[in-house]
Every structure is written in structure tokens, then in C-alpha cells.
Motif scaffolding. Structure first.
Motif, short mmCIF file in Angstrom:
data_model
loop_
_atom_site.label_atom_id
_atom_site.label_comp_id
_atom_site.label_asym_id
_atom_site.label_seq_id
_atom_site.Cartn_x
_atom_site.Cartn_y
_atom_site.Cartn_z
N ASN A 161 40.47 82.46 80.45
CA ASN A 161 40.71 83.25 79.25
C ASN A 161 40.44 84.73 79.47
OD1 ASN A 161 41.38 81.50 76.68
ND2 ASN A 161 40.00 80.27 77.94
N VAL A 162 39.49 85.04 80.34
CA VAL A 162 39.28 86.44 80.72
C VAL A 162 40.53 86.98 81.39
CG1 VAL A 162 37.98 87.96 82.26
CG2 VAL A 162 36.77 86.25 80.88
N ALA A 163 41.11 86.20 82.31
CA ALA A 163 42.32 86.64 83.01
C ALA A 163 43.48 86.83 82.05
CB ALA A 163 42.69 85.63 84.10
N LEU A 164 43.63 85.93 81.08
CA LEU A 164 44.69 86.07 80.08
C LEU A 164 44.55 87.38 79.31
CD1 LEU A 164 47.06 85.09 78.35
CD2 LEU A 164 45.42 83.75 77.02
N ALA A 165 43.32 87.72 78.94
CA ALA A 165 43.09 88.93 78.16
C ALA A 165 43.25 90.20 78.99
CB ALA A 165 41.70 88.89 77.54
N CYS A 166 42.99 90.13 80.29
CA CYS A 166 42.94 91.33 81.14
C CYS A 166 44.21 91.57 81.94
CB CYS A 166 41.75 91.25 82.10
SG CYS A 166 40.13 91.23 81.32
N GLN A 167 45.00 90.52 82.23
CA GLN A 167 46.05 90.63 83.24
C GLN A 167 47.13 91.67 82.92
OE1 GLN A 167 48.00 86.80 83.55
NE2 GLN A 167 48.65 86.80 81.42
N GLY A 168 47.36 91.95 81.65
CA GLY A 168 48.39 92.92 81.30
C GLY A 168 47.91 94.36 81.32
N PHE A 172 36.75 78.22 74.52
CA PHE A 172 36.91 79.51 75.20
C PHE A 172 38.26 80.16 74.94
CE2 PHE A 172 33.21 77.88 77.34
CZ PHE A 172 32.43 79.01 77.43
N SER A 173 39.25 79.39 74.47
CA SER A 173 40.54 79.99 74.11
C SER A 173 40.63 80.29 72.62
CB SER A 173 41.69 79.06 74.52
OG SER A 173 41.60 77.82 73.84
N ALA A 174 39.53 80.06 71.88
CA ALA A 174 39.56 80.23 70.42
C ALA A 174 39.93 81.65 70.02
CB ALA A 174 38.20 79.85 69.83
N ALA A 175 39.36 82.65 70.67
CA ALA A 175 39.64 84.03 70.29
C ALA A 175 41.11 84.38 70.50
CB ALA A 175 38.75 84.98 71.09
N ALA A 176 41.67 84.00 71.65
CA ALA A 176 43.07 84.30 71.93
C ALA A 176 43.99 83.55 70.98
CB ALA A 176 43.40 83.94 73.38
N ALA A 191 38.87 92.31 71.60
CA ALA A 191 38.96 93.75 71.83
C ALA A 191 39.94 94.06 72.95
CB ALA A 191 37.58 94.31 72.17
N LEU A 192 39.95 93.25 74.00
CA LEU A 192 40.89 93.45 75.10
C LEU A 192 42.31 93.15 74.67
CD1 LEU A 192 38.71 91.84 77.92
CD2 LEU A 192 39.40 94.25 77.80
N LEU A 193 42.51 92.09 73.90
CA LEU A 193 43.85 91.76 73.42
C LEU A 193 44.37 92.82 72.45
CD1 LEU A 193 43.42 87.91 72.87
CD2 LEU A 193 44.78 89.02 74.65
N ASP A 194 43.47 93.47 71.73
CA ASP A 194 43.86 94.52 70.78
C ASP A 194 44.30 95.80 71.47
OD1 ASP A 194 43.63 93.22 68.34
OD2 ASP A 194 41.49 93.67 68.15
N GLN A 195 43.93 95.97 72.73
CA GLN A 195 44.32 97.19 73.43
C GLN A 195 45.84 97.20 73.63
OE1 GLN A 195 42.21 98.21 76.98
NE2 GLN A 195 40.21 97.68 76.14
N PRO A 196 46.51 98.31 73.36
CA PRO A 196 47.96 98.37 73.57
C PRO A 196 48.32 98.09 75.03
CG PRO A 196 47.17 100.29 72.35
CD PRO A 196 45.95 99.58 72.87
N LEU A 197 49.30 97.25 75.21
CA LEU A 197 49.74 96.96 76.58
C LEU A 197 50.49 98.17 77.14
CD1 LEU A 197 51.04 93.28 76.25
CD2 LEU A 197 48.97 94.05 77.39
N PHE A 241 36.75 93.40 82.04
CA PHE A 241 35.99 92.73 80.99
C PHE A 241 34.73 93.53 80.64
CE2 PHE A 241 33.18 89.62 79.05
CZ PHE A 241 34.04 88.92 78.22
N GLU A 242 34.10 94.09 81.67
CA GLU A 242 32.86 94.84 81.43
C GLU A 242 33.10 96.30 81.06
OE1 GLU A 242 29.04 93.39 83.55
OE2 GLU A 242 30.51 93.73 85.14
N HIS A 243 34.09 96.95 81.71
CA HIS A 243 34.21 98.40 81.60
C HIS A 243 35.57 98.89 81.09
CE1 HIS A 243 30.52 98.31 83.91
NE2 HIS A 243 31.13 97.69 84.91
N GLY A 244 36.53 98.00 80.96
CA GLY A 244 37.87 98.43 80.60
C GLY A 244 38.71 98.76 81.82
N ALA A 245 39.99 99.08 81.59
CA ALA A 245 40.93 99.31 82.69
C ALA A 245 40.87 100.76 83.16
CB ALA A 245 42.34 98.94 82.25
N MET A 246 39.70 101.17 83.61
CA MET A 246 39.51 102.54 84.10
C MET A 246 38.40 102.55 85.14
SD MET A 246 37.53 104.09 80.76
CE MET A 246 38.81 103.49 79.66
N GLY A 247 38.35 103.61 85.92
CA GLY A 247 37.32 103.72 86.93
C GLY A 247 37.63 102.90 88.17
#
Length: 729
Positions: free
Chosen positions: A276-283, A318-322, A534-540, A605-611
Motif C-alpha cells: 500500500n505504501v508503493a501504491l501511494a508513492c509510485q506515481g 492496510f488498503s483501507a485508506a486507499a 496525504a500521499l494520494l492527495d498530492q497532485p500527480l 513515505f517519510e519525507h515526500g518526493a524531494m531531496g
């Protein structure tokens, strides 16, 4: 624990400055880890004008400093071995013992198929170390070529002799200079053949007596006549504990807190969370291992678990949020969707009217050509500017064909998952039939690699997919995995589809899950779900109306990159003939890439898609990737296990669960394991196997034969342990 108010603790932060206030910067550092890959401390080398100095560095906590402070202090006795993490990773693998960490590292490279370890404290510290992790192992000691080295080897051999399967000591070459060791052999570029010749000089082995099958008299069944029972193992059959401590705190706490309630195997729960972490982060990002090696961060998992293992419950939690996010986004867009549907109906009616006019005018095209051109241009403009139904997130697919999945991904939401807690639905579905499997495997490979795909079919809608991401998480029984591996004579593996997958086959917990009340509100799960949302809410990061993903690229910082290269090289060395991963080289060749993908997911998951991805995150990811790789090796060993060994182990566990009392064949036929009740041939072979391994002995009196259990297995503690093992098998 050294004193009542100060005790050694594992370190949560591996980035430690090991500079000494007087000796300056260390020239070499050897980290010590426990079996769970937790950092225990360091051995540091300092090169000074007066020669080298070796100092230990460990983390100590007190009541006033519970998080600990780093001290130049040795490990408390019994001291841990250097290489405990490798020992745990390669369960059952033979061991090379060297004198010193540098020599152990060298031996790890020189002697393929062995794990190299040493004890801290130099040649005089052998008796202060805890050598119990080497119990049952085949051990070869590689001493330094001097008197202290020989003394160290003999001390270690004396300690290990009662607990190891065998202990031998290498004889250094006659022309070796004083102090010569494995590090010198590595420096001299010793060939594998030369190393094998040195190993052949090892002497002092202890060999077990070969088992014999015979019927025993009552007197022979007394405890004094029993031989030590031999283990019923097919190579390495026991799984390593899941490295749950390698998960970042938020994921770790959610996994551990839920597992305490659900009581599923830890690996099953953790894998569900990671999927579920991968689903939220992969895009949100791709990852670069170097400027040329850039890949998506999608992950693919297969978890093997039988019915009743509570797979569905873990997956649902674990898939409840998505799932909730997907439903909410659809409801939010429902009014707009209905509005556009109305506009489409009106558009369709107008378009039909224009088409009817064109049909009438086409009867005299020469006369009506100007009107026809106007109407055709109008029709083309309407097609171009037709109302479009808003694309809403569609995250989960299960029983789907390749064509339908390609269409949905190409025309719909660009980031999704192929999920199933009963993957027999997927493997037994239309898409995995033999005549269609090749295309489906190739399509899934393309998605994993992040490549574009095009579907031109008469029977299906043509589509072109760019910038799409798919994570897979399939839970299945072992029989379903066998079926998947057997599709079209092994096509799933030959196409590279299986090699991309992270496999887990945890021990069952069924039979040990006594009722535990649940929490009305689990704060750790709530925090996990909040982060997923929060990750899913981020614009792709998409570039046009087709929602083509153009993710930013995450890089590894310098230390993380060096660590990744070391893992890549270590894995690569084990792919060749006689290497640790020779039989699963396809999986092992992808492990370093999977480690980078896992690291990127943990970072986002910890810091966002930066750095940049840090060395600490890479350490976590490598611990996880290495666990899944070792699990894969164990699974394929299990798939090749002879039926006789599996039946004998099953029967032994049943006997111990019933208290270790004597029994007859009739008892097994009436009350024994289902697999052996009605199959006489398998039942007899299992009894013979247990007899050969000194687990049972037969006593014949007249026409009646009774079997007795080896007393070494029937004390209460052993029975309790065996019952737990049986329940988890």
C-alpha cells in the motif's frame, strides 16, 4: 548489562561519527549487527605513528540518557560475533571463522558458499564471545599464520566442538609469512581453485555415525540407548524473522500494533503494508541508481499463505485508506460525471442529426459538395471537442484480462494496483491461460519497467499507454504458486515476470491465535492511513489530459550510493556457479534494483518526493530486499523438498503435540495427519524416516509393534516448543 544503571542498546541511527578525541579519524570501521540487522556498535581502527590501535565503540543508555550515548567501551560479555546478520540471512550455511574483522571480510569474498565471522577482542578474546549462533553449523577455522593464531583457532574449536556439526582448522601455507591471513590471500588475488586447495587442508573434523533402521527391544528403548535425534530438514527450511525493525517508525508501529491483534505472520502483515505504501508513492517519483539506471518505484509481491491465515483481514486493514480515498474521489466527481453524461447525450443526438444530413446530401455529392464539406468539418470539430467524462481514480484491479487492464490504465487513472488476497482468482483467470499467459507476463513486465505499451486489437479497444505505474500484491496458497510456476512450462519465470517479484512464505500462526480484544481506535494505524491519504492527495506529476506521468527522479546521496553498489556487487558475486544464488539468479539479479525501489518508497513515505535518499534509508531497504531474496531461495528449496521428508516432519510434529506418548500404526491411521491416514505407503516411509533419524524406535512384542519417542524430544519444554512449531508449519 554491565551495571544496574547502564546498559547497552541497539542504535537507531547508523550515521555515527567515529572520530576519536585523541586518535583522530578512524582509518577503518567494522559495524556489528545482531540477527535482526540492528546496529550493536563498531570496532574502529586507528593508524598512529606508534602503530595501529583497535577500539570498540558502543551505545549505552542510562536513566538520565535513555536514548543512549556513544562510548569508547567494549561489548559486555558474552560479546556478539561479527557477522551475526549474515549468519541469520544464510540459515544453515557453513561458516568460516577468522581472527579479526578484516580477515573475515576478506574470507567472505574468497570462500563462496560460506559465511565469515569473527569475535571481537583479538586473539585473546575468543573465550569472551557468544558462539552459540554457530550451533549445528559446519565450521572451518582459518587461523593467522603464527602461534597466537593457532592458539585462537584451538580455543574456538574447543568451544564449538560440543555444539557444532563439525569443526576443522585450516593449515596456512608453509611459505606464509608470520601473521598471514585471509586478507593477505585476498590481496594476493588468490583464485577459487587455490582457496579450495587451502580448505582441503582443514583437519580435525568430527563425523556423525550414519543412521541405521532396525527394530528395537524394550531394553534398547531406555534413554541410555538412544542416539541424538537428527533434524528433519531439507537444506535450509526455517525462515528468518522478518526484519520489521528495518521499517520506518510510522510503518513499523502500524504493522506491529496490528499484528499483535490480528496475529497473522509478521511478514504477511508487513508485506501488505509495503504494497500500500508503493501504491501511494509510485506515481510521485522515479529512482536513479546512476544517471543511466532510472526506473519506476513500483513493487510486486507474492505472499504464500494457506486459507485461514487471515490474509483478507490484513489486506483490508492496510488498503483501507486507499479504498476510502478512491470512493470519496468518485463521489466528489459524481455530479460532474452526471452533468457530462447529459452533455454527451445531447452531443450524440446532434451528431446523429449531422450524420443523417450527410447521408441525404451524399446522394448527389457533386451538387452538394460544399454543404457536405461544411458538415464534415463540423462533425470533425464536434468529435475533437466532445465532452469528456472526468477521470476518477480507479486504484484496484483483480480478475482482469490483459486487454481490459491495458485499456483501463491507458484511458484512466495512471497509477493502480493488481491486488488479490485470493490470487487463485488471478492465476486461474482468463488472462493466465496458457495461450494468453505470454502476452500478460510481457505486459506486466513492461509496466514494472515503466515502458509504454500499445494495444491494437480488432476484438478490444485500441489504446496507447504512456507513463503508467502498477504495483502488484498477490496472496496465494503454495499450490497456486506451483500452478503459476507451471503455466506454459515455466513461462512465468522464463519471461522474467517472477524475477521482479518479492516473495514471502511466512510460518503459519494458526493454532496459536487465542482471542485478543481489538482497539476501538488504533493510533498507529490511524497515523499510517493519514499518511497514505496525504500521499494520494498530492497532485500527480502529469503532463497533459491523458494523465501521462512524468515523475521527478530521486537520487541516492553519496553514502547511500556506495552502500547500494556494495549490495549490488555482493549479490552479483553469488550469481555464478556454486554461488549462494545460483539457483535463483534471475531473482537475485533484480534484488539491487528492488532495494533502490524500496528505498525510494520509504523516502517518499517519510519525507515526500524531494531531496536525496539517505544511507540510513538505503540500509533499511537493503535489509528488506535481502530478506525477500533469502525467502525466495528458501521457497524454491521448499518446492523441491522430497515428499518423504515433509511427511516425516509432519508426523513428528503430530507425535510431539500429543505429548510424546508411545503409539501404534493404528493410532496414526485413526488420529494422525490427514495426509498419512489413508496412504499406507507414505505412512510407512514416514515411520522409516523417523526411525532412521533416531526420533522413534519400534518395539515388537508378539504380533504387536509399538513405537516409542526419543526421550530427548519429550521433556515438557521441548513438547511446548514443538507444538508451537507445528501450529506454525
Amino acid at each position: 548489562m554491565e551495571t544496574s544503571d547502564r546498559y547497552l542498546i541497539p542504535a537507531s541511527d547508523c550515521t555515527v561519527d567515529n572520530s576519536h578525541p585523541k586518535l583522530g579519524k578512524s582509518s577503518q570501521v567494522w559495524p556489528y549487527h545482531n540477527a535482526n540487522c540492528e546496529l550493536l556498535g563498531f570496532i574502529c581502527r586507528f593508524d598512529t605513528p606508534d602503530g595501529k590501535q583497535i577500539l570498540p565503540r558502543t551505545l549505552w543508555a542510562t536513566e538520565t540518557a535513555p536514548d543512549g550515548e556513544w562510548l569508547w567501551r567494549g561489548f559486555p560479555e558474552p560479546r556478539p560475533l561479527y557477522g551475526l546478520d549474515r549468519l541469520a540471512m544464510y540459515h544453515g550455511t557453513p561458516v568460516i571463522v577468522c581472527e579479526g574483522e578484516k580477515a573475515a571480510d576478506a574470507a567472505e569474498h574468497l570462500v563462496l558458499g560460506y559465511v565469515a565471522v569473527t569475535s571481537p577482542g583479538g586473539s585473546n578474546g575468543a573465550h569472551k564471545a557468544d558462539w552459540s549462533p554457530l550451533a549445528g553449523r559446519t565450521v572451518i577455522i582459518w587461523p593467522d599464520a603464527d602461534a597466537p593464531g593457532r592458539k585462537y583457532a584451538e580455543t574456538v574449536a574447543a568451544i564449538l566442538h560440543p555444539i557444532a556439526a563439525s569443526v576443522t582448522i585450516i593449515t596456512p601455507p608453509d611459505d606464509a609469512p608470520p601473521g598471514w591471513d585471509a586478507a593477505d590471500a585476498l590481496k594476493e588475488n588468490w583464485s577459487p581453485e587455490k582457496v579450495a586447495g587451502l580448505l582441503a587442508t582443514a583437519t580435525g573434523a568430527t563425523t556423525a555415525t550414519a543412521p541405521t533402521i532396525k527394530r528395537s527391544t524394550r531394553s534398547e528403548c531406555s534413554s541410555s540407548n538412544w542416539q541424538e535425534p537428527l533434524p528433519l530438514t531439507w537444506e535450509s527450511s526455517q525462515p528468518r524473522p522478518y526484519p520489521v525493525e528495518a521499517l520506518p517508525p510510522l510503518i513499523h508501529d502500524a504493522v506491529v500494533s496490528y499484528q499483535e491483534y490480528g496475529q497473522q505472520p509478521m511478514a504477511l502483515v508487513a508485506t501488505s503494508a509495503l504494497a500500500n505504501v508503493a501504491l501511494a508513492c509510485q506515481g510521485l517519483a522515479d529512482v536513479a541508481r546512476d544517471p543511466q539506471l532510472v526506473s519506476p518505484i513500483s513493487l510486486s509481491f507474492i505472499t504464500i499463505a494457506e486459507s485461514g491465515e487471515r490474509k483478507t483481514a490484513a489486506d483490508k486493514v492496510f488498503s483501507a485508506a486507499a479504498t476510502e480515498w478512491e470512493i470519496e474521489k468518485y463521489k466528489e466527481a459524481q455530479a460532474e460525471i452526471e452533468k457530462v453524461k447529459g452533455q454527451l447525450e445531447a452531443h450524440k443526438a446532434k451528431k446523429t442529426g449531422v450524420q443523417n444530413q450527410i447521408s441525404k446530401l451524399a446522394t448527389d455529392m457533386k451538387k452538394n459538395h460544399l454543404q457536405l464539406e461544411t458538415l464534415e468539418a463540423q462533425l470533425e470539430e464536434w468529435d475533437t471537442n466532445a465532452p469528456r467524462i472526468p477521470i476518477t481514480p480507479s486504484l484496484f484491479y483483480e480478475d482482469v484480462t490483459q486487454e481490459k487492464l491495458a485499456e483501463k490504465l491507458a484511458t484512466g487513472w495512471p497509477s493502480a494496483a493488481l491486488y488479490s488476497d485470493e490470487a487463485a482468482i488471478v492465476v486461474g483467470g482468463h488472462g493466465f491461460r496458457e495461450e494468453r499467459a505470454l502476452g500478460f507476463f510481457g505486459f506486466l513486465n513492461r509496466l514494472w519497467d515503466g515502458r509504454n505499451f500499445k494495444r491494437d486489437r480488432i476484438s478490444a479497444q485500441s489504446c496507447f499507454g504512456m507513463g503508467r505505474r502498477l504495483t502488484c500484491s498477490l496472496m496465494m496458497q503454495m499450490s497456486v504458486l506451483r500452478a503459476l510456476l507451471g503455466v506454459s512450462d515455466g513461462l512465468s519465470r522464463n519471461t522474467g515476470f517472477m524475477a521482479r517479484i518479492l516473495l514471502a512464505f511466512p510460518e503459519s500462526t494458526m493454532g496459536t491465535r487465542e482471542y485478543r480484544p481489538g482497539m476501538a481506535d488504533n493510533p498507529h494505524l490511524r497515523a499510517f492511513h493519514s499518511r497514505i491519504r496525504a500521499l494520494l492527495d498530492q497532485p500527480l506529476p502529469v503532463q497533459d489530459e491523458s494523465l501521462t506521468l512524468v515523475p521527478p527522479v530521486l537520487a541516492l546521496d553519496a553514502e547511500a550510493h556506495a552502500l547500494w553498489i556494495a549490495y549490488y556487487n555482493d549479490t552479483e558475486r553469488q550469481l555464478g556457479k556454486l554461488g549462494e544464488y545460483e539457483t535463483i539468479k534471475d531473482f537475485a539479479a533484480k534484488s539491487a534494483e528492488n532495494a533502490a525501489r524500496i528505498a525510494a518508497n520509504l523516502h517518499i513515505f517519510e519525507h515526500g518526493a524531494m531531496g536525496c535518499i539517505s544511507v540510513g534509508t538505503m540500509q533499511r531497504a537493503i535489509a528488506l530486499a535481502a530478506w525477500y531474496l533469502e525467502e525466495t531461495k528458501r521457497i524454491f528449496i521448499h518446492l523441491e523438498e522430497p515428499q518423504d521428508i515433509g511427511d516425516a516432519r509432519l508426523l513428528q510434529e503430530w507425535l510431539l503435540r500429543r505429548g510424546g506418548q508411545s503409539f501404534t500404526q493404528r493410532d496414526v491411521m485413526q488420529y494422525g495427519p490427514n495426509l498419512l491416514r489413508k496412504n499406507q505407503a507414505r505412512r510407512l516411509r514416514a515411520l522409516e524416516m523417523l526411525t532412521a533419524h533416531h526420533v522413534i524406535a519400534a518395539e515388537t512384542k508378539g504380533s504387536r509393534t509399538a513405537y516409542h519417542i526419543n526421550p530427548a524430544l519429550t521433556d515438557s519444554a521441548t513438547i511446548a516448543t514443538a507444538a508451537t512449531v507445528r501450529a506454525r508449519a
